[in-house]
Design an enzyme around this catalytic site. Structure first.
Site, PDB file in Angstrom:
ATOM      1  N   LYS A 157     130.242   7.721  54.864  1.00 23.90           N
ATOM      2  CA  LYS A 157     131.173   8.496  54.173  1.00 23.90           C
ATOM      3  C   LYS A 157     131.892   7.176  53.222  1.00 23.90           C
ATOM      4  CE  LYS A 157     131.330  11.546  57.323  1.00 23.90           C
ATOM      5  NZ  LYS A 157     131.618  13.376  56.226  1.00 23.90           N
TER       6      LYS A 157
ATOM      7  N   TYR B  52     127.479   5.775  59.377  1.00 25.28           N
ATOM      8  CA  TYR B  52     128.133   6.681  59.536  1.00 25.28           C
ATOM      9  C   TYR B  52     129.193   6.358  58.198  1.00 25.28           C
ATOM     10  CZ  TYR B  52     131.507   9.993  60.688  1.00 25.28           C
ATOM     11  OH  TYR B  52     132.651  10.865  60.521  1.00 25.28           O
TER      12      TYR B  52
ATOM     13  N   ASP C 142     118.622  24.220  55.674  1.00 22.93           N
ATOM     14  CA  ASP C 142     119.438  22.074  55.692  1.00 22.93           C
ATOM     15  C   ASP C 142     119.572  22.002  54.428  1.00 22.93           C
ATOM     16  OD1 ASP C 142     118.321  19.551  56.478  1.00 22.93           O
ATOM     17  OD2 ASP C 142     116.001  19.971  56.805  1.00 22.93           O
ATOM     18  N   VAL C 143     120.438  21.260  54.020  1.00 25.98           N
ATOM     19  CA  VAL C 143     121.049  20.943  53.384  1.00 25.98           C
ATOM     20  C   VAL C 143     120.713  19.180  52.674  1.00 25.98           C
ATOM     21  CG1 VAL C 143     123.281  21.759  54.391  1.00 25.98           C
ATOM     22  CG2 VAL C 143     123.110  19.176  54.530  1.00 25.98           C
TER      23      VAL C 143
ATOM     24  N   ASN D   9     130.566  20.281  54.592  1.00 19.54           N
ATOM     25  CA  ASN D   9     130.977  20.156  56.305  1.00 19.54           C
ATOM     26  C   ASN D   9     130.522  19.088  56.998  1.00 19.54           C
ATOM     27  OD1 ASN D   9     132.653  19.538  58.641  1.00 19.54           O
ATOM     28  ND2 ASN D   9     131.514  21.398  58.827  1.00 19.54           N
TER      29      ASN D   9
END
Length: 247
Positions: A156, A152, A57-58, A84
């Site tokens: 980003k 989102y 789990d990043v 990613n």
């Protein structure tokens, strides 16, 4: 030349899986990270090479530390992190987005990217010979938003700042950092595009997609440059998607 070592996060599906397969075909050794073990094992099988499958789990700092510790123990060094892992989140109007959904997207797309980059940076700086490469998965939304994508899009845009800072801070240590901004690669995440997605003027319209393998080949090109060269930003998109002139 010894085999190079790559960590791919979000490796169980989509872009991550395609990149893992492309790197494997080019002779890289792989550590595959993602939340669920089963898709990671499927990716390793499709890649056709032995790979370290490390469920991670990043968003969890301890899990990320354990990931890179295992990579160091198994392989002895690191040459590439393809950062990613990410999620689009709920596509809802701004006023309807819950704080919980906002935080979930920011935590995965931004904090998770930071945690993996930080851990990779430490390893790349400390190993001998020093250095390596980090490639962050940005998005067309790092440039222009889609409707109902505020979390989102914000995440980003922030990844772009992270990429620039890593590039600057990595210079003394032969750590190169670049970013790939992808538009409409055909994956499970973009499956709805063929049926119709909301446009800037409110219409619902289908959009063209491209083969995700074309993204993977671009990541490989970025990864295999000598550390004296860097593709800082690459934009790879379906040729006819509404990006130039969007809105």
């Amino acid at each position: 030349m010894p085999q190079q070592i790559a960590v791919v996060t979000g490796a169980g599906t989509g872009v991550g899986r395609a990149v893992a397969r492309e790197l494997a075909a080019a002779g890289w050794r792989l550590a595959l990270a993602g939340r669920r073990a089963e898709p990671l094992h499927e990716t390793a099988e499709l890649a056709g090479v032995p790979a370290a499958v490390i469920p991670t789990d990043v968003t969890d700092p301890a899990a990320v530390t354990a990931l890179f510790a295992e990579v160091a123990e198994r392989f002895g060094r690191l040459d590439l992190l393809f950062n990613n892992a990410g999620s689009f989140g709920a596509a809802v109007p701004v006023e309807d987005l819950s704080v919980e959904d906002w935080r979930a997207v920011i935590d995965l797309n931004l904090t998770g990217t930071f945690l993996c980059a930080q851990a990779a940076f430490r390893q790349l700086k400390g190993q001998r010979p020093q250095g390596g490469r980090i490639i962050n998965n940005g998005s067309i939304s790092a440039h222009v938003p889609r409707p109902h994508s505020i979390a989102y899009t914000a995440s980003k845009h922030a990844v772009t700042g992270l990429t620039k800072s890593l590039s600057l801070d990595g210079r003394p240590y032969r750590i190169a950092c670049g970013q790939i901004d992808i538009g409409n690669a055909a994956t499970d995440m973009t499956a709805a595009m063929g049926h119709g997605v909301r446009q800037a003027d409110g219409r619902i319209a289908p959009e063209p997609t491209m083969d995700v393998a074309d993204v993977a080949r671009t990541v490989r090109q970025m990864a295999e440059l000598p550390l004296e060269a860097n593709i800082q930003f690459a934009t790879v998109l379906a040729t006819a998607m509404p990006y130039i002139g969007r809105g």
